[in-house]
Structure formats: C-alpha cells, structure tokens
Scaffold this motif. Structure first.
Motif, PDB file in Angstrom:
ATOM      1  N   TYR A  88      52.146  49.485  39.562  1.00 61.19           N
ATOM      2  CA  TYR A  88      52.001  48.091  39.160  1.00 61.19           C
ATOM      3  C   TYR A  88      52.962  47.321  40.058  1.00 61.19           C
ATOM      4  O   TYR A  88      54.049  47.817  40.383  1.00 61.19           O
ATOM      5  CB  TYR A  88      52.393  47.959  37.687  1.00 61.19           C
ATOM      6  CG  TYR A  88      52.219  46.591  37.087  1.00 61.19           C
ATOM      7  CD1 TYR A  88      50.968  46.153  36.649  1.00 61.19           C
ATOM      8  CD2 TYR A  88      53.305  45.731  36.931  1.00 61.19           C
ATOM      9  CE1 TYR A  88      50.806  44.901  36.073  1.00 61.19           C
ATOM     10  CE2 TYR A  88      53.147  44.477  36.349  1.00 61.19           C
ATOM     11  CZ  TYR A  88      51.900  44.068  35.920  1.00 61.19           C
ATOM     12  OH  TYR A  88      51.745  42.830  35.341  1.00 61.19           O
ATOM     13  N   TYR A 107      48.036  50.243  29.649  1.00 66.47           N
ATOM     14  CA  TYR A 107      48.885  49.214  29.022  1.00 66.47           C
ATOM     15  C   TYR A 107      48.777  49.226  27.499  1.00 66.47           C
ATOM     16  O   TYR A 107      49.765  49.078  26.800  1.00 66.47           O
ATOM     17  CB  TYR A 107      48.442  47.868  29.587  1.00 66.47           C
ATOM     18  CG  TYR A 107      49.201  46.651  29.133  1.00 66.47           C
ATOM     19  CD1 TYR A 107      50.550  46.477  29.445  1.00 66.47           C
ATOM     20  CD2 TYR A 107      48.551  45.621  28.437  1.00 66.47           C
ATOM     21  CE1 TYR A 107      51.227  45.329  29.074  1.00 66.47           C
ATOM     22  CE2 TYR A 107      49.232  44.467  28.062  1.00 66.47           C
ATOM     23  CZ  TYR A 107      50.564  44.330  28.385  1.00 66.47           C
ATOM     24  OH  TYR A 107      51.220  43.191  28.002  1.00 66.47           O
ATOM     25  N   TYR A 125      55.212  32.845  28.279  1.00 66.22           N
ATOM     26  CA  TYR A 125      55.139  34.123  27.571  1.00 66.22           C
ATOM     27  C   TYR A 125      56.010  34.188  26.312  1.00 66.22           C
ATOM     28  O   TYR A 125      56.029  35.206  25.631  1.00 66.22           O
ATOM     29  CB  TYR A 125      55.409  35.275  28.556  1.00 66.22           C
ATOM     30  CG  TYR A 125      54.202  35.445  29.451  1.00 66.22           C
ATOM     31  CD1 TYR A 125      53.179  36.315  29.098  1.00 66.22           C
ATOM     32  CD2 TYR A 125      54.025  34.655  30.578  1.00 66.22           C
ATOM     33  CE1 TYR A 125      52.031  36.417  29.860  1.00 66.22           C
ATOM     34  CE2 TYR A 125      52.880  34.750  31.350  1.00 66.22           C
ATOM     35  CZ  TYR A 125      51.895  35.631  30.988  1.00 66.22           C
ATOM     36  OH  TYR A 125      50.738  35.721  31.735  1.00 66.22           O
ATOM     37  N   GLU A 164      42.418  33.703  24.281  1.00 66.36           N
ATOM     38  CA  GLU A 164      42.719  34.945  24.998  1.00 66.36           C
ATOM     39  C   GLU A 164      43.728  35.735  24.188  1.00 66.36           C
ATOM     40  O   GLU A 164      44.159  35.296  23.118  1.00 66.36           O
ATOM     41  CB  GLU A 164      43.259  34.644  26.404  1.00 66.36           C
ATOM     42  CG  GLU A 164      44.558  33.842  26.398  1.00 66.36           C
ATOM     43  CD  GLU A 164      45.046  33.430  27.790  1.00 66.36           C
ATOM     44  OE1 GLU A 164      44.741  34.116  28.783  1.00 66.36           O
ATOM     45  OE2 GLU A 164      45.753  32.409  27.874  1.00 66.36           O
ATOM     46  N   THR A 224      41.000  39.837  36.800  1.00 64.27           N
ATOM     47  CA  THR A 224      40.148  40.924  36.296  1.00 64.27           C
ATOM     48  C   THR A 224      38.913  40.312  35.634  1.00 64.27           C
ATOM     49  O   THR A 224      37.801  40.826  35.770  1.00 64.27           O
ATOM     50  CB  THR A 224      40.921  41.793  35.281  1.00 64.27           C
ATOM     51  OG1 THR A 224      42.258  41.959  35.746  1.00 64.27           O
ATOM     52  CG2 THR A 224      40.265  43.138  35.092  1.00 64.27           C
ATOM     53  N   THR A 257      45.067  42.815  34.448  1.00 59.53           N
ATOM     54  CA  THR A 257      45.553  43.766  35.452  1.00 59.53           C
ATOM     55  C   THR A 257      46.209  44.955  34.764  1.00 59.53           C
ATOM     56  O   THR A 257      45.917  46.109  35.074  1.00 59.53           O
ATOM     57  CB  THR A 257      46.561  43.072  36.382  1.00 59.53           C
ATOM     58  OG1 THR A 257      45.871  42.017  37.039  1.00 59.53           O
ATOM     59  CG2 THR A 257      47.134  44.034  37.400  1.00 59.53           C
TER      60      THR A 257
HETATM   61  N1  PPE Z   1      45.777  36.145  30.085  1.00 56.33           N
HETATM   62  C1  PPE Z   1      47.111  36.264  30.056  1.00 56.33           C
HETATM   63  C2  PPE Z   1      47.884  35.433  29.126  1.00 56.33           C
HETATM   64  C3  PPE Z   1      47.737  37.190  30.895  1.00 56.33           C
HETATM   65  O1  PPE Z   1      49.062  37.319  30.864  1.00 56.33           O
HETATM   66  C4  PPE Z   1      46.962  38.000  31.762  1.00 56.33           C
HETATM   67  C5  PPE Z   1      47.609  39.021  32.637  1.00 56.33           C
HETATM   68  C6  PPE Z   1      45.550  37.817  31.754  1.00 56.33           C
HETATM   69  C7  PPE Z   1      45.008  36.872  30.915  1.00 56.33           C
HETATM   70  C8  PPE Z   1      44.655  38.569  32.703  1.00 56.33           C
HETATM   71  O2  PPE Z   1      44.842  38.143  34.023  1.00 56.33           O
HETATM   72  P1  PPE Z   1      44.584  39.110  35.272  1.00 56.33           P
HETATM   73  O3  PPE Z   1      45.677  40.115  35.284  1.00 56.33           O
HETATM   74  O4  PPE Z   1      44.613  38.206  36.455  1.00 56.33           O
HETATM   75  O5  PPE Z   1      43.257  39.726  35.056  1.00 56.33           O
HETATM   76  N2  PPE Z   1      48.750  39.667  32.082  1.00 56.33           N
HETATM   77  C9  PPE Z   1      49.685  40.383  32.947  1.00 56.33           C
HETATM   78  C10 PPE Z   1      50.994  40.672  32.253  1.00 56.33           C
HETATM   79  C11 PPE Z   1      51.122  41.887  31.405  1.00 56.33           C
HETATM   80  C12 PPE Z   1      52.569  42.133  30.963  1.00 56.33           C
HETATM   81  O6  PPE Z   1      52.744  42.553  29.822  1.00 56.33           O
HETATM   82  O7  PPE Z   1      53.514  41.952  31.741  1.00 56.33           O
HETATM   83  C13 PPE Z   1      49.033  41.594  33.581  1.00 56.33           C
HETATM   84  O8  PPE Z   1      48.029  42.091  33.089  1.00 56.33           O
HETATM   85  O9  PPE Z   1      49.541  42.035  34.608  1.00 56.33           O
END
Ligand code: PPE
Length: 304
Positions: free
Chosen positions: A95, A128, A163, A192, A219, A255
């Motif tokens: 990651y 995760y 966050y 979400e 994603t 992700t």
């Molecule tokens: N919504 C939120 C609020 C969010 O944080 C993520 C990623 C997504 C949607 C999906 O986005 P994407 O990764 O571009 O598909 N969350 C990241 C943080 C996780 C963590 O706990 O730290 C991640 O998946 O990397």
C-alpha cells in the motif's frame, strides 16, 4: 500493528522508518489541514505494478488545489518518488501512502507562513476489512453520524480532517459489533462508508450514488468502467437505505478495501446474505485488472 518497511520518503530524502518524525507543533496535527492518498502496488506476472498511479497523484494534487495549498514538489517528482520508495523497500506488493502536511512555524489558524512537507510511506497491507469480509461479505450499520455536506468540508479533497467524521462513524459501528459504517448524506440518501464507496445491484442494474457528497473513488471509477465493458448496466443515482436493504446484492469499493461484498445492513440480509453473482464476477474481474490480466485496462498499470 502496521508492518514496518525500511525507508520513508520525506521531502526528497529516504529516511529510515524509525527516524521519520515530525515536531509536536506541526500545524496539521492541531488543525487537520493536510491530505493523503492511498494507492496499491500489486504483484503481477510481469513484475510489480502500481494501480492507477496517475489518477491518484492527480487527486493528491487536486486536494492541495481545493485546500488552497501550494505543494513544494512537482507532480512528476511525486510519481517517480512513489516508484522509488517501493524499490528501496524491496516490496513486490504494498500500500502506498503519500501525504502532504503543514509543518511547524507559526501557531494560529492562518497556515500561510508555515512550510508544507511531503512524504511517502509504503507497507504491506492485506485485506482491509479482513479476508473473511473480502470472501463472504461484511456487515454494515447505518451510522448516526451524517457524511460531509459539500459546502462544509469539500468532499473531493482527501483531507486529513475529513476523516474525523469517518473515525466517529467507524468507532460507533465497531463498538456495536459491525464491520463498517454506512453513512447517509445530509439529505438522508446513502453516501459512502468511512473509507469506501457503495454499490448496489437490483434487477440487473448496478447503482452507485452520484458524486454530489462523496469522494470520487478511483476504484469506483474502475469498477464502473469494468462493468460497462462487460455490457453490464451501471447508473449513478441517489438511493435510500431501504432501497439498499431490498437490493439483490451490494458491495464496497476502495483502494484499501478493493471490492468487498456487503452481506448485511442493519441486521437485514442483503439478497441471500452472501456475495451475489454480479458482485462475485466484478470482484474476480477487478483482481484480473490490477494484476494486468485484463487487456483493455493494462494502461492503468505502472510497472516499477
Ligand atoms: N470514500 C472514502 C471516504 C475513502 O476514504 C475512500 C478511500 C474511498 C471512498 C474510495 O476511494 P478510492 O481508494 O479512490 O477507490 N479510502 C482510503 C483510506 C483507507 C484508510 O483507512 O486509510 C483507501 O482505501 O486507501
């Protein structure tokens, strides 16, 4: 505990993991304005490859643009630093966590006179929401915490402070014995999860909330494009929590979470309470794509 790697890239230098420290008066630590990215690098049959590096890097810089912060390194340098950080750490799957933050200097809300720092950490990170969740689906609870309103904290930037909202919702869900919190927007529609986008499948139509109040997940975009390429019908549309309760299938994308099925929401089984055929198929295709086994989307991979 996070699995330590050897080096972290900090402002252009590789620093040993244990020495990657910052001052207690770091502005971001007090006031929350900073932004991060989450990217994955996968092992493929042709070597390791970063999934959608360009799009993540673009969003990383957009987060700064939205926050009105000028970053000290150009985009190209951050992209190559991500690749170099994986190389020096000799990881074939990991990651990637780029972060920009406002450093120590002045105190007070005005951040304009403080330095901006950039860093990139990498570490191995498995499923995760757990291997069991990835395979059989997770249990969600609709949160008592509302997701961000677009005009309170802008939702297209992956700001650290955003966050806090996610952490409150996550803690509530975990304390109540669920895997993840499902958050509604300020009008009451499904938005979400704390770190994932949401999809449902109903009568062969795949639906996901529009970009109004959510993070523009990469994603999410990948899965929508894979589904469309397979001739599946996909639509962005607002829907309610009861529409989710009564859907045939549901899943999360992110992700970190990759494509995780949802088996239960608020103690109600979704469909048969196990990953449905569309979810299972999309999950399989998603893993083919990230491993470079889906010819149409090999352009999303940056081999290192
Ligand atoms: N919504 C939120 C609020 C969010 O944080 C993520 C990623 C997504 C949607 C999906 O986005 P994407 O990764 O571009 O598909 N969350 C990241 C943080 C996780 C963590 O706990 O730290 C991640 O998946 O990397």
């Amino acid at each position: 505990m996070v699995e330590e790697s050897k080096y972290i890239w900090m402002d252009g230098e590789f620093v040993p993991w244990a020495d990657a420290k910052i001052h207690i008066l770091t502005h971001t630590l007090h006031y929350g304005l900073g932004a991060f990215e989450g990217i994955r690098c996968y092992k493929t049959s042709r070597g390791s490859a970063i999934f959608r590096l360009h799009e993540h890097n673009e969003r990383f810089f957009h987060s700064a643009l939205i926050a009105g912060i000028k970053l000290p390194f150009p985009k190209e340098e951050i992209a190559s630093a991500c690749i170099e950080t994986i190389k020096v750490n000799e990881l074939d799957e990991c990651y990637i966590r780029p972060l920009w933050h406002i450093g120590a200097g002045e105190m007070g809300i005005n951040n304009k006179n403080n330095p901006v720092h950039m860093s990139i950490a990498v570490w191995p990170w498995g499923a995760y929401l757990g291997d069991e969740g990835l395979q059989n689906g997770v249990r969600l609870k609709v949160s008592s915490i509302t997701r961000h309103h677009v005009n309170i904290t802008m939702t297209k930037a992956k700001l650290c402070g955003n966050y806090v909202n996610s952490q409150l919702a996550k803690a509530e869900a975990i304390e109540l014995g669920y895997d993840e919190a499902l958050m509604l927007d300020s009008a009451g529609y499904v938005a979400e999860c704390t770190g994932e986008n949401v999809f449902i499948v109903r009568d062969d139509l795949i639906k996901t909330p529009p970009l109004s109040s959510i993070l523009e997940g990469i994603t999410r975009d990948s899965v929508m494009k894979i589904a469309a390429d397979q001739g599946m019908r996909v639509r962005e549309e607002l829907f309610t929590r009861d529409h989710l309760y009564t859907s045939d299938e549901a899943f999360l994308t992110g992700t970190a979470a990759e494509l995780t099925p949802i088996r239960e929401v608020d103690n109600r089984l979704v469909g048969e309470g196990k990953p449905g055929p569309t979810t299972t198929e999309l999950q399989k295709l998603f893993f083919e794509v990230v491993q470079g086994e889906y010819p149409k989307f090999t352009g999303w991979l940056t081999y290192i």
